[in-house]
Motif scaffolding. Structure first.
Motif, PDB file in Angstrom:
ATOM      1  N   LEU A  31      -5.155   2.017   7.916  1.00 56.75           N
ATOM      2  CA  LEU A  31      -5.285   1.719   9.192  1.00 56.75           C
ATOM      3  C   LEU A  31      -5.891   0.376   9.444  1.00 56.75           C
ATOM      4  N   ALA A  32      -6.921  -0.069   8.696  1.00 60.71           N
ATOM      5  CA  ALA A  32      -7.746  -1.165   8.985  1.00 60.71           C
ATOM      6  C   ALA A  32      -6.492  -2.426   8.694  1.00 60.71           C
ATOM      7  N   GLU A  33      -5.594  -2.355   7.397  1.00 60.91           N
ATOM      8  CA  GLU A  33      -4.600  -3.195   7.159  1.00 60.91           C
ATOM      9  C   GLU A  33      -3.629  -3.556   8.306  1.00 60.91           C
ATOM     10  N   ILE A  34      -3.485  -2.067   8.968  1.00 62.33           N
ATOM     11  CA  ILE A  34      -2.393  -2.315   9.940  1.00 62.33           C
ATOM     12  C   ILE A  34      -2.985  -2.954  11.415  1.00 62.33           C
ATOM     13  N   ALA A  35      -4.327  -2.734  11.367  1.00 65.14           N
ATOM     14  CA  ALA A  35      -5.106  -3.359  12.354  1.00 65.14           C
ATOM     15  C   ALA A  35      -5.013  -4.864  12.362  1.00 65.14           C
ATOM     16  N   ILE A  36      -5.057  -5.431  11.164  1.00 69.36           N
ATOM     17  CA  ILE A  36      -4.966  -6.653  10.771  1.00 69.36           C
ATOM     18  C   ILE A  36      -3.676  -7.518  11.269  1.00 69.36           C
ATOM     19  N   LEU A  37      -2.485  -6.628  10.967  1.00 65.37           N
ATOM     20  CA  LEU A  37      -1.003  -7.106  11.157  1.00 65.37           C
ATOM     21  C   LEU A  37      -1.012  -7.176  12.958  1.00 65.37           C
ATOM     22  N   ALA A  38      -1.609  -6.051  13.511  1.00 59.13           N
ATOM     23  CA  ALA A  38      -1.574  -6.167  14.810  1.00 59.13           C
ATOM     24  C   ALA A  38      -2.411  -7.104  15.755  1.00 59.13           C
ATOM     25  N   GLU A  39      -3.356  -7.662  15.030  1.00 61.28           N
ATOM     26  CA  GLU A  39      -3.918  -8.796  15.546  1.00 61.28           C
ATOM     27  C   GLU A  39      -3.394 -10.156  15.135  1.00 61.28           C
ATOM     28  N   ARG A  40      -2.991 -10.300  14.056  1.00 65.81           N
ATOM     29  CA  ARG A  40      -2.264 -11.491  13.298  1.00 65.81           C
ATOM     30  C   ARG A  40      -0.767 -11.875  14.214  1.00 65.81           C
ATOM     31  N   TYR A  41      -0.139 -10.534  14.498  1.00 64.46           N
ATOM     32  CA  TYR A  41       1.035 -10.664  15.503  1.00 64.46           C
ATOM     33  C   TYR A  41       0.939 -10.484  16.683  1.00 64.46           C
ATOM     34  N   ASN A  42      -0.071 -10.170  17.210  1.00 63.44           N
ATOM     35  CA  ASN A  42      -0.296 -10.053  18.680  1.00 63.44           C
ATOM     36  C   ASN A  42       0.452  -8.803  19.347  1.00 63.44           C
ATOM     37  N   LEU A  43       0.467  -7.565  18.499  1.00 65.61           N
ATOM     38  CA  LEU A  43       1.112  -6.427  18.741  1.00 65.61           C
ATOM     39  C   LEU A  43      -0.122  -5.360  19.510  1.00 65.61           C
ATOM     40  N   ILE A  44       0.635  -4.836  20.349  1.00 64.59           N
ATOM     41  CA  ILE A  44       0.009  -3.328  21.022  1.00 64.59           C
ATOM     42  C   ILE A  44       0.155  -2.337  20.111  1.00 64.59           C
TER      43      ILE A  44
END
Length: 392
Positions: free
Chosen positions: A191-204
């Motif tokens: 989940l933490a890795e997916i959170a990093i992706l969400a922040e990196r690519y500005n995803l909701i």
């Protein structure tokens, strides 16, 4: 537009044509009126709503609390939702501007999709996943992008696969853990890795957490509780599953003010508000329902172990679900497709299950079987499945 082109046009929209009828309801409808049938199909608790919760609704009725509420829900319920999220996940939401009460979690999902998506926006979601996810995205004008998950990886969403699926059109990630149909949970590190992706690519991130409290030996964090994620996460939840209140149709969403305001705006013009009596019952559930959750989870766990071990003993290898109330056995060894197995089992032994293909391409070769039913029914269903397998 010419008269001829109008005449050629279908009566329904392209978006409606693009979605398939629910594979769950298909088998539920086939089951209707079939005497002596056992249903492991529809995901619904078999417990009656606890009496103290029903009493709260009766009290509201007796005192004439039967009018419209605020579009966002009663202030009392929104405060109780915020309090619940605070004590269970250490999340701090303003009940007046960051919480909206909906007609079940299904409406919350629909509102979230329509509030954040523009035509052509892509939404990443796990495959298999709950039947409503891709359809709600499509109806909102978005494009669902399935990210395969695998039994060999415990049906967990692999962050590497998520990263590969991101494009310039990606707007959001839709998560549903504990998962329907697999019962899988996501470990905190992924989940933490997916959170990093969400922040990196500005995803909701839309996080469906309706089964969050129905877990067995594990604790599942709310995605919004991860560092930096509250500002970009819409949490969906409700009282249907863990309080056995499916028919009450009370869900909710918590998230950033702008998104919640957008969801509320759509809600104003569609559902207006959730049932006032149902909201009164939900207040009682959230305030005083912890013992009910504990008792039901203990019972589900016993049924879970019987069903999973039963499938394995029949030669249908079954992933060990750690959340929700579904088993997801494989029928690949039989040589039948998921649909063939489910249809023949229903016709020949009167046991209703849902083929895994109802939940995506990765569901082929699997069945979804709900163990939120009486132990005697589970045991009888396993005996009937044994007879069916003996004839194959």
């Amino acid at each position: 537009m010419t008269i001829e082109s109008k005449a050629d046009r279908s009566l329904t929209s392209r978006r409606v044509k693009a979605i398939k009828p629910s594979g769950i309801r298909k088998f539920f409808d086939l089951l209707a009126g079939m005497e002596g049938a056992i249903s492991l199909g529809v995901g619904e608790p078999d417990f009656a709503t606890p009496w103290h919760i029903r009493e709260a609704a009766i009290y509201a009725l007796e005192h004439g609390r039967t009018m419209y509420t605020s579009n966002s829900g009663t202030p009392e319920l929104r405060r109780e939702i915020a309090s619940y999220l605070s004590r269970t996940h250490n999340l701090d939401y303003d009940p007046l501007s960051e919480v909206v009460v909906t007609v079940g979690v299904s409406e919350a999902l629909d509102l979230a999709a329509r509030a954040i998506l523009d035509p052509g926006d892509e939404v990443l979601l796990p495959d298999p996943c709950y039947v409503s996810y891709p359809s709600c995205v499509t109806l909102a004008g978005g494009v669902p992008v399935p990210v395969p998950t695998y039994e060999s990886q415990s049906f967990e969403l692999n962050p590497t696969d998520v990263a590969r699926a991101i494009t310039p059109r990606t707007r959001a990630i839709l998560l549903g853990y504990p998962a329907n149909p697999t019962g899988a949970v996501m470990p905190a590190d992924k989940l933490a890795e997916i959170a990093i992706l969400a922040e990196r690519y500005n995803l909701i991130v839309i996080s469906d957490e309706i089964y969050n409290r129905l877990t067995y030996g594990v604790t599942v964090p709310s995605f919004a509780s991860l560092p930096g994620m509250k500002e970009r996460t819409v949490v969906l939840n409700g009282v249907s599953k863990c309080y056995s209140m499916t028919g009450w149709r009370i869900g909710y969403a918590a998230g950033p003010k702008e998104i919640v305001a957008g969801m509320t705006k759509i809600h104003q013009y569609t559902m207006l508000c959730a049932s006032s009596m149902g909201q009164a019952a939900a207040v009682e559930a959230l305030k005083n329902g912890e013992d009910d959750i504990t008792a039901m989870v203990d019972d589900y766990n016993r049924r879970r172990m019987v069903m999973v071990s039963g499938f394995n003993s029949l030669g249908l290898s079954c992933f060990d679900p750690r959340g929700a109330f579904y088993a997801f056995p494989s029928v690949k060894s039989t040589g039948l497709s998921s649909d063939e197995f489910a249809e023949r089992l229903l016709k020949e032994e009167k046991v209703a299950v849902v083929p895994g293909t109802a939940f995506g391409e990765q569901g082929e070769g699997y069945l979804r079987c709900c163990y939120a039913t009486a132990m005697s029914q589970i045991e009888e269903a396993l005996e009937r499945i044994q007879r069916f397998l003996n004839r194959l």
